[in-house]
Design a protein around this motif. Sequence first.
Motif, PDB file in Angstrom:
ATOM      1  N   SER A   1       0.830  -1.197   0.000  1.00 14.97           N
ATOM      2  CA  SER A   1       0.000   0.000   0.000  1.00 14.97           C
ATOM      3  C   SER A   1       0.868   1.253   0.000  1.00 14.97           C
TER       4      SER A   1
ATOM      5  N   GLN B   1      -1.972  -1.217  -3.575  1.00 17.66           N
ATOM      6  CA  GLN B   1      -3.108  -0.342  -3.319  1.00 17.66           C
ATOM      7  C   GLN B   1      -2.601   1.091  -3.242  1.00 17.66           C
TER       8      GLN B   1
ATOM      9  N   VAL C   1      -3.746   4.371  -2.046  1.00 18.83           N
ATOM     10  CA  VAL C   1      -4.791   4.952  -1.197  1.00 18.83           C
ATOM     11  C   VAL C   1      -4.680   6.469  -1.303  1.00 18.83           C
TER      12      VAL C   1
ATOM     13  N   ALA D   1      -4.423  -0.834  -7.684  1.00 13.27           N
ATOM     14  CA  ALA D   1      -5.822  -0.607  -7.304  1.00 13.27           C
ATOM     15  C   ALA D   1      -5.887   0.762  -6.630  1.00 13.27           C
TER      16      ALA D   1
ATOM     17  N   VAL E   1      -7.793   3.367  -4.299  1.00  6.80           N
ATOM     18  CA  VAL E   1      -8.763   3.424  -3.216  1.00  6.80           C
ATOM     19  C   VAL E   1      -8.920   4.888  -2.824  1.00  6.80           C
TER      20      VAL E   1
END
Length: 108
Positions: free
Chosen positions: A3, A63, A65, A104, A106
Motif C-alpha cells: 500500500s 493499493q 490509497v 488498485a 482506493v
Amino acid sequence: MASAELNGAAIVDWDTFHAESRRAFGFPDFYGNTMDAWVDCLSYLRDEDGMSTFRLAPDEVLQIVLKDACAMRERAPDLLDEMTFCIAGINERYADYGEKPALALVLR
C-alpha cells in the motif's frame, strides 16, 4: 497487500501531485515529474528496476490509497481523472504481458 498513501489534501496542482507521488512511491531522484514518468515508474513493479521502493510478487497488487480524495477532486479534478486513466492504462499494460493487474486505486 502493498500500500502507498497519497495525501489528497496536499495535492493542489501537478507539482504537488508529483512531489507527493515521489514521496509515496519512492521514485528515484531523476524522476521526471511528468505523467509519462509516473506511468513508467509504476509499470515495472514486479521487476527489479529500482524505479520505486515497491517490488510486487507475481499476484500482488499495490493499493494506491488517496486520502482526502474529496479535497483533491475539488481542487484538481482533471488531475484525479488523469491519475485514474493512467492506472487503468498501466493495468492494461500488465495484462498485455500476461500478468495480473498491479494497481488498485482506493479513494478515502
